[in-house]
Scaffold this active site. Structure first.
Site: not given
Length: 346
Positions: A142, A235, A237
């Site tokens: 990001c 994202h 994650e």
């Protein structure tokens, strides 16, 4: 194979509850293998939450991975205890003479600011310059990806009129790229940002390649031609509830410009359990990256500077620079077709 983490790290209990095998130092040293050495530069305010998200993904690899944590020295974190930072994190100068197989640089909630107004921008650039000769491959997330693309390749950051927030389709650009090997033609990726990168700048730079792209979210995954640097603009994650927590946090603050998360809550009802629709691709990306690093990294990490200087950590792959749908007919699902709709039964 387990991940190796510092003793007493709070994420350990969560990982154990999810049946993820994590070793602390004495146990790991009994395994007669050379683990991958990774360092995480964690710029997120909620450090323990981000640690857990990243360790969860790293643990899915069959490799043993030795983790260190880096913090900035020019910014004081206020969302985590000072004791946690002192116990588990070291400043950049502590890593000056270290070499690593991989570096992970997280995002930060500062994408609305010009880079020069971020209080640790100069330190961030120095860390990236260090990594260019001390780290085999770096994964940026990001804002970390935006900052690295700007510093390393002059790619401009562009403010968005409205926050891109939710889960968006990303079209695979090269099915034979090892980094996205096994990806479906369309992968879903969470986004939560008020800025983007200039696609024109990326396309004009021969050192960069777009690996996934979405019509609303733009590039989701970019890499250098030698894969020494990987940039994830979204994202992958994130955990299942991260977007929900961000949405409720912003609503509780009374902000009047908070968009509703797209493709996330069934029926667009925030009282219903959100859909965890990106987990498989998140695990696959991180497993592919760690596997590639393991196969390509030198056994002796002091050889990293020479390999990076020669610009040949990996194999060059040619990916077209004009991002598009993988289908010639332009079929674009998951945009306005009611994706995620769950009709309740009587």
């Amino acid at each position: 194979m387990p991940i190796k983490i510092p003793g007493g790290l709070p994420a350990r209990d969560i990982l154990d509850s999810e049946r993820i095998f994590a070793l602390e130092k004495p146990e790991a040293e009994r395994q007669r293998v050379r683990p991958l050495k990774m360092v995480i530069l964690n710029l997120m305010p909620k450090k323990i939450e981000t640690e857990t998200q990243l360790l969860r993904l790293i643990s899915k690899s069959p490799l043993q991975v030795d983790i260190d944590f880096m913090k900035t020295g020019t910014h004081e974190s206020t969302h985590v205890s000072a004791d946690h930072l002192v116990k588990f994190y070291e400043p950049p100068e502590s890593f000056a003479d270290n070499y690593y197989d991989g570096l992970i640089v997280t995002g930060a909630p500062v994408e609305h600011l010009p880079f020069e107004q971020v209080d640790y921008w100069d330190e961030f650039r120095r860390i990236l310059d260090w990594a260019a000769s001390h780290v085999f491959s770096t994964m940026y997330l990001c804002w970390g990806a935006m900052g690295a693309l700007n510093h390393r390749y002059g790619v401009r950051k562009i403010g968005l009129p409205e926050k891109i927030f939710g889960v968006f389709p990303q079209y695979l650009q090269d099915e034979y790229c090892f980094l996205t090997n096994g990806f479906d033609e369309i992968a879903l990726q969470p986004h939560s940002r008020v800025a983007a990168v200039s696609e024109q700048d990326v396309a004009a730079n021969p050192d960069l390649q777009v690996l996934t792209w979405g019509p609303r979210s733009g590039p989701g995954l970019i890499a250098t031609r030698d894969f020494s640097e990987v940039f994830a603009l979204g994202h992958w994650e994130y955990g299942k509830y991260t977007l929900a927590e961000e949405y409720r946090r912003d609503m509780e603050r009374g902000l009047d410009n908070v968009p509703f998360p797209t493709n996330y809550f069934p029926n667009d009802d925030p009282t219903i359990e959100p859909l965890f629709s990106w987990r498989a691709h998140a695990n696959l990306l991180w497993r592919n990256w760690l596997n590639w690093v393991y196969q390509m990294t030198p056994y002796d990490l002091t050889e990293v500077p020479q390999l990076r200087a020669q610009r040949r950590p990996g194999t060059d792959h040619v990916v077209r620079h004009a991002p598009s749908s993988p289908r010639e007919d332009g079929f674009r699902p998951f945009l306005d077709d009611g994706y995620g709709l769950i009709v309740p039964h009587d």
